[in-house]
Every structure is written in C-alpha cells, then in structure tokens.
Design a protein around this motif. Structure first.
Motif: not given
Length: 165
Positions: A9-10, A16, A81
């Motif tokens: 996870d970034t 998203s 992400g």
C-alpha cells in the motif's frame, strides 16, 4: 488503492477507483513499451543493406529512449498505490502491439512496422493520459505529454528514413 498485500500500500490522495483505471492504462502502455523495445532491438540487430549504419544507430537510439521510460511508468504506477508488471508473461497478456518473430524483415518494412507501432503506442499513452486527467493525477498526465512527444518523434524519424526518393 486496496492491494492484496498491505505491505505494498502506498499513501495517495487520489481516488482509489480512478487510480486503478490509471494503473491499468499505464500497465498496458508499459507492456507495449517492453514489446516495442524488444522489437526495435530485434530490428537493430538484424537490419541489413545499404543504409545499415544509419538504421542500426537510429534503432539503437530509439530502443534506448523506449527503455528509459519503462522505469518511470512503472514507478508512477507504484507512487499512486498500484502494482505493476511482474513478468514476461504479464507483458504478453497485456500488450497490444504484435511481436515479429520472422527470420528476415526487409529494412524498409522494419521502419514501417516500427513507425506504426510507435503511433499505436501514442494512442495507448493518450488513453493513459486521459485516465490520469479524469483521476486528477496531474503528474502522470504531465509525464505522458513527454512520452507522447518522444513516440511521435520516433514515428516521424522512421517515416522520413523510410521515404523513397
């Protein structure tokens, strides 16, 4: 963006769901970059004829330029992400450009094929840029402008080099 492995996870402020569409578009573009890189190197290694030196050097320069953006594209996916390509098989599943495994391709045909492939790559890059703009991802959109310009320049050089007088 939810990943199956929380370790990947970034943090990002981008939506998203929209980022996922950007990552998908970029991964398709990245797969095409790898396919085009290898095809360009293949033709670089196998070009022959009276324009050998000019074509050999031009194709090597173009392959180097294509390879240089692959890391930037993959890191852009990660920065937002997403996850990116993991293997040759992953590239093969995602690429839109066709491979050319023939034993011999005439030099003029090589230039035409690569010109057309660079123009297809431009289409892929424009789609990735549009997805980025829809997601509010201005960094990806800005980078895509440079990638598009480079691919258009490669197509132009290939067109001009392949002109018959």
């Amino acid at each position: 963006m939810a990943d199956t492995n929380p370790a990947l996870d970034t943090p990002t402020d981008l939506n998203s769901n929209k980022v996922r569409s950007v990552a998908d578009a970029l991964n398709g573009t990245l797969a095409d970059c790898f396919a085009l890189y290898l095809k360009t190197k293949n033709f670089h290694w196998h070009v022959s004829g009276p324009h050998f030196r000019d074509y050999h050097l031009m194709l090597d320069e173009q392959a180097t330029q294509i390879l240089a953006i692959t890391d930037i594209i993959a890191e852009r996916v990660r920065k937002t992400g997403g996850t990116t390509l993991r293997s040759i098989g992953d590239i093969a599943r995602r690429q839109q450009l066709t491979d050319d495994d023939r034993d011999f391709v005439a030099p003029g045909e090589m230039l035409t094929i690569l010109r057309d492939d660079n123009l297809k790559l431009v289409e892929s890059m424009r789609a990735a840029r549009e997805a980025a703009e829809a997601a509010g991802d201005t960094a990806t959109s800005s980078l895509a402008d440079e990638w598009i310009d480079q691919a258009e320049e490669r197509a132009w050089f290939l067109f001009e080099a392949g002109r018959r007088s």
